[in-house]
Design a protein around this motif. Structure first.
Motif, PDB file in Angstrom:
ATOM      1  N   GLY A 134       0.782  -1.229   0.000  1.00 41.98           N
ATOM      2  CA  GLY A 134       0.000   0.000   0.000  1.00 41.98           C
ATOM      3  C   GLY A 134       0.809   1.272   0.000  1.00 41.98           C
ATOM      4  N   LEU A 135       2.123   1.168   0.254  1.00 44.31           N
ATOM      5  CA  LEU A 135       2.952   2.377   0.314  1.00 44.31           C
ATOM      6  C   LEU A 135       2.983   3.097  -1.029  1.00 44.31           C
ATOM      7  CD1 LEU A 135       4.939   4.250   1.783  1.00 44.31           C
ATOM      8  CD2 LEU A 135       6.769   2.640   1.155  1.00 44.31           C
ATOM      9  N   GLU A 136       3.069   2.349  -2.115  1.00 45.67           N
ATOM     10  CA  GLU A 136       3.109   2.987  -3.429  1.00 45.67           C
ATOM     11  C   GLU A 136       1.828   3.767  -3.695  1.00 45.67           C
ATOM     12  OE1 GLU A 136       4.569   1.863  -7.906  1.00 45.67           O
ATOM     13  OE2 GLU A 136       3.412   0.347  -6.852  1.00 45.67           O
ATOM     14  N   ALA A 137       0.704   3.226  -3.254  1.00 43.18           N
ATOM     15  CA  ALA A 137      -0.559   3.953  -3.422  1.00 43.18           C
ATOM     16  C   ALA A 137      -0.598   5.192  -2.540  1.00 43.18           C
ATOM     17  CB  ALA A 137      -1.732   3.035  -3.093  1.00 43.18           C
ATOM     18  N   ALA A 138       0.008   5.118  -1.353  1.00 44.19           N
ATOM     19  CA  ALA A 138       0.076   6.285  -0.472  1.00 44.19           C
ATOM     20  C   ALA A 138       0.922   7.385  -1.104  1.00 44.19           C
ATOM     21  CB  ALA A 138       0.660   5.886   0.890  1.00 44.19           C
ATOM     22  N   ASP A 164       1.255   7.784  -4.382  1.00 43.11           N
ATOM     23  CA  ASP A 164       0.435   8.280  -5.486  1.00 43.11           C
ATOM     24  C   ASP A 164      -0.646   9.242  -4.992  1.00 43.11           C
ATOM     25  OD1 ASP A 164      -0.298   8.012  -8.401  1.00 43.11           O
ATOM     26  OD2 ASP A 164      -2.182   7.329  -7.512  1.00 43.11           O
ATOM     27  N   ALA A 165      -1.170   8.989  -3.781  1.00 45.57           N
ATOM     28  CA  ALA A 165      -2.223   9.844  -3.216  1.00 45.57           C
ATOM     29  C   ALA A 165      -1.665  11.086  -2.531  1.00 45.57           C
ATOM     30  CB  ALA A 165      -3.058   9.036  -2.221  1.00 45.57           C
ATOM     31  N   GLY A 166      -0.343  11.229  -2.466  1.00 50.52           N
ATOM     32  CA  GLY A 166       0.267  12.391  -1.829  1.00 50.52           C
ATOM     33  C   GLY A 166       0.355  12.293  -0.320  1.00 50.52           C
ATOM     34  N   LEU A 167       0.073  11.122   0.256  1.00 44.12           N
ATOM     35  CA  LEU A 167       0.151  10.955   1.711  1.00 44.12           C
ATOM     36  C   LEU A 167       1.581  10.722   2.177  1.00 44.12           C
ATOM     37  CD1 LEU A 167      -2.957   8.630   2.144  1.00 44.12           C
ATOM     38  CD2 LEU A 167      -2.823  11.083   2.650  1.00 44.12           C
ATOM     39  N   VAL A 168       2.410  10.222   1.298  1.00 44.25           N
ATOM     40  CA  VAL A 168       3.837  10.027   1.579  1.00 44.25           C
ATOM     41  C   VAL A 168       4.608  10.716   0.467  1.00 44.25           C
ATOM     42  CG1 VAL A 168       5.711   8.348   1.755  1.00 44.25           C
ATOM     43  CG2 VAL A 168       3.487   7.840   2.794  1.00 44.25           C
ATOM     44  N   SER A 169       5.492  11.647   0.852  1.00 48.62           N
ATOM     45  CA  SER A 169       6.172  12.434  -0.177  1.00 48.62           C
ATOM     46  C   SER A 169       7.649  12.685   0.108  1.00 48.62           C
ATOM     47  CB  SER A 169       5.472  13.794  -0.339  1.00 48.62           C
ATOM     48  OG  SER A 169       5.460  14.488   0.908  1.00 48.62           O
ATOM     49  N   ASP A 170       8.123  12.328   1.303  1.00 44.71           N
ATOM     50  CA  ASP A 170       9.513  12.576   1.646  1.00 44.71           C
ATOM     51  C   ASP A 170       9.951  11.601   2.737  1.00 44.71           C
ATOM     52  OD1 ASP A 170       8.239  13.534   3.934  1.00 44.71           O
ATOM     53  OD2 ASP A 170       8.606  15.645   3.471  1.00 44.71           O
ATOM     54  N   GLU A 171      11.166  11.759   3.208  1.00 50.48           N
ATOM     55  CA  GLU A 171      11.706  10.838   4.211  1.00 50.48           C
ATOM     56  C   GLU A 171      10.885  10.839   5.486  1.00 50.48           C
ATOM     57  OE1 GLU A 171      15.650  10.468   7.084  1.00 50.48           O
ATOM     58  OE2 GLU A 171      15.818  11.578   5.188  1.00 50.48           O
ATOM     59  N   ALA A 172      10.529  12.006   5.976  1.00 49.34           N
ATOM     60  CA  ALA A 172       9.801  12.084   7.248  1.00 49.34           C
ATOM     61  C   ALA A 172       8.439  11.406   7.154  1.00 49.34           C
ATOM     62  CB  ALA A 172       9.643  13.545   7.665  1.00 49.34           C
ATOM     63  N   SER A 173       7.695  11.704   6.092  1.00 44.56           N
ATOM     64  CA  SER A 173       6.361  11.107   5.965  1.00 44.56           C
ATOM     65  C   SER A 173       6.448   9.606   5.712  1.00 44.56           C
ATOM     66  CB  SER A 173       5.558  11.797   4.865  1.00 44.56           C
ATOM     67  OG  SER A 173       6.237  11.759   3.622  1.00 44.56           O
ATOM     68  N   ALA A 174       7.471   9.157   4.987  1.00 47.54           N
ATOM     69  CA  ALA A 174       7.650   7.719   4.761  1.00 47.54           C
ATOM     70  C   ALA A 174       7.981   7.011   6.069  1.00 47.54           C
ATOM     71  CB  ALA A 174       8.749   7.478   3.732  1.00 47.54           C
ATOM     72  N   ALA A 175       8.857   7.605   6.879  1.00 44.34           N
ATOM     73  CA  ALA A 175       9.216   6.998   8.160  1.00 44.34           C
ATOM     74  C   ALA A 175       8.008   6.945   9.092  1.00 44.34           C
ATOM     75  CB  ALA A 175      10.354   7.784   8.808  1.00 44.34           C
ATOM     76  N   ASN A 176       7.221   8.008   9.108  1.00 45.26           N
ATOM     77  CA  ASN A 176       6.017   8.022   9.944  1.00 45.26           C
ATOM     78  C   ASN A 176       5.022   6.960   9.485  1.00 45.26           C
ATOM     79  OD1 ASN A 176       6.950  10.126  11.534  1.00 45.26           O
ATOM     80  ND2 ASN A 176       5.958  11.714  10.305  1.00 45.26           N
ATOM     81  N   TRP A 177       4.870   6.839   8.177  1.00 42.92           N
ATOM     82  CA  TRP A 177       3.935   5.859   7.623  1.00 42.92           C
ATOM     83  C   TRP A 177       4.329   4.445   8.031  1.00 42.92           C
ATOM     84  CZ3 TRP A 177      -0.557   6.475   4.874  1.00 42.92           C
ATOM     85  CH2 TRP A 177      -1.081   5.322   4.272  1.00 42.92           C
ATOM     86  N   LEU A 178       5.593   4.113   7.858  1.00 41.37           N
ATOM     87  CA  LEU A 178       6.047   2.764   8.166  1.00 41.37           C
ATOM     88  C   LEU A 178       6.038   2.482   9.667  1.00 41.37           C
ATOM     89  CD1 LEU A 178       8.941   2.255   5.588  1.00 41.37           C
ATOM     90  CD2 LEU A 178       6.543   1.551   5.441  1.00 41.37           C
ATOM     91  N   THR A 179       6.299   3.497  10.470  1.00 42.84           N
ATOM     92  CA  THR A 179       6.221   3.318  11.924  1.00 42.84           C
ATOM     93  C   THR A 179       4.794   2.992  12.336  1.00 42.84           C
ATOM     94  OG1 THR A 179       8.083   4.814  12.302  1.00 42.84           O
ATOM     95  CG2 THR A 179       6.613   4.416  14.155  1.00 42.84           C
ATOM     96  N   ASP A 180       3.839   3.730  11.783  1.00 40.71           N
ATOM     97  CA  ASP A 180       2.429   3.449  12.083  1.00 40.71           C
ATOM     98  C   ASP A 180       2.045   2.052  11.600  1.00 40.71           C
ATOM     99  OD1 ASP A 180       2.049   5.886  13.273  1.00 40.71           O
ATOM    100  OD2 ASP A 180       1.084   6.824  11.531  1.00 40.71           O
ATOM    101  N   GLN A 181       2.509   1.681  10.406  1.00 42.21           N
ATOM    102  CA  GLN A 181       2.166   0.370   9.878  1.00 42.21           C
ATOM    103  C   GLN A 181       2.767  -0.743  10.742  1.00 42.21           C
ATOM    104  OE1 GLN A 181       2.798   0.041   5.673  1.00 42.21           O
ATOM    105  NE2 GLN A 181       2.166  -2.097   5.583  1.00 42.21           N
TER     106      GLN A 181
END
Length: 238
Positions: free
Chosen positions: A37-41, A43-60
C-alpha cells in the motif's frame, strides 16, 4: 570431551544465523515485489519525503504488523513446536480471512508458497521444514504461518524469531520507499535506524496478544490497497 555448556553457545549461534537467513532480503520469497500500500500512499500524496515515509512505516509496524502478523507468528511457532496442526490450520485461516484486499491476500499466498518451495529445494538441509508444512495440509499456506514453521525448527527464542521477521519486513518496506517516493540510500539508512528502535516494542506487544486481542484493522491501508489494484502506473504488486 565437549561439555553441554560448551555446546550451548554453538546451538544459539546456529539458531541466530537461521533467523537472520529467514529475515534476509535474499530469501527467494518475493518480498521485494510488494509495497503493501505504500506505493498507493505515494500516489495519493500521503507520503512524499523521508519524514512522511518513516512516519507511515512506523504506524504500519505498530498498527498493522504488530497486531496481526507478528502475533500470528508468535502463536504459530508455539503450535509448530507442540505439533498442534489444528491450531496451525486455525491461524492460517485467520490470516487468509483478515486480508482486506485481494492483492494483500495474494501476497501472503504467493510468499507462503515460495517459502514452501524454498524448504522443498533445501531437502535435508531444511531440517524437516518441508515435511512439517506438507503434513499440515495448508491450502494455501500463508507467509506468517510458513515462516513460523521454519523458525520453530531452530533453537531461537520466539522473541528473537519475531525480531528477525519484523526487521526483514522493515528492510523490504524501506527499499519500497526508496524506489517509490523516491529517496536516497542515506535516507533509507536513517529510516532503518528509526524503525529498528521501534521493533522491540512492537514485538513485545505482539507476544502479549491473545486470540481475542489479535486484530487486522487498518482501513486507510485497505482503501489504498484497493486503489492500487487499478493504479495506472506502478512498480509493485501490492
Amino acid at each position: 570431551m565437549t561439555t553441554p555448556e560448551a555446546q550451548a553457545p554453538v546451538r544459539s549461534a546456529a539458531g541466530l544465523l537461521q533467523i537472520l537467513w529467514l529475515a534476509s532480503p535474499a530469501l527467494p520469497v518475493g518480498g521485494f515485489s510488494y509495497s503493501e500500500g505504500l506505493e498507493a500512499a505515494v500516489d495519493a500524496g500521503l507520503v512524499s519525503d523521508e519524514a512522511s515515509a518513516a512516519n507511515w512505516l512506523t504506524d504500519q509496524l505498530h498498527l498493522g504488523l504488530a497486531r496481526a502478523d507478528l502475533a500470528v507468528v508468535a502463536q504459530a511457532i508455539a503450535a509448530w513446536r507442540g505439533g498442534d496442526l489444528e491450531r496451525i490450520g486455525t491461524l492460517n485461516r485467520w490470516v487468509l480471512h483478515t486480508r482486506e484486499t485481494l492483492e494483500f491476500r495474494l501476497q501472503s499466498e504467493q510468499m507462503g508458497r515460495s517459502l514452501l518451495e524454498w524448504a522443498r529445494q533445501l531437502g535435508d538441509l531444511g531440517e524437516g521444514v518441508f515435511e512439517q508444512l506438507q503434513a499440515a495440509r495448508l491450502d494455501p499456506p500463508t507467509y506468517p504461518v510458513t515462516c513460523a514453521c521454519a523458525a520453530a525448527r531452530t533453537d531461537a527464542s520466539v522473541r528473537d524469531s519475531l525480531l528477525g521477521y519484523a526487521f526483514g519486513w522493515t528492510e523490504n518496506m524501506v527499499q519500497a520507499a526508496i524506489k517509490s517516493v523516491p529517496l536516497g540510500q542515506s535516507a533509507g539508512q536513517r529510516m532503518l535506524a528509526r524503525l529498528a528502535r521501534q521493533i522491540p516494542d512492537a514485538v513485545d506487544h505482539a507476544m502479549a496478544l491473545t486470540d481475542d486481542r489479535r486484530q487486522a484493522f487498518t482501513p486507510l491501508l485497505a482503501i489504498l490497497s484497493a486503489r492500487h489494484e487499478t493504479q495506472y502506473s506502478r512498480l509493485f504488486r501490492s
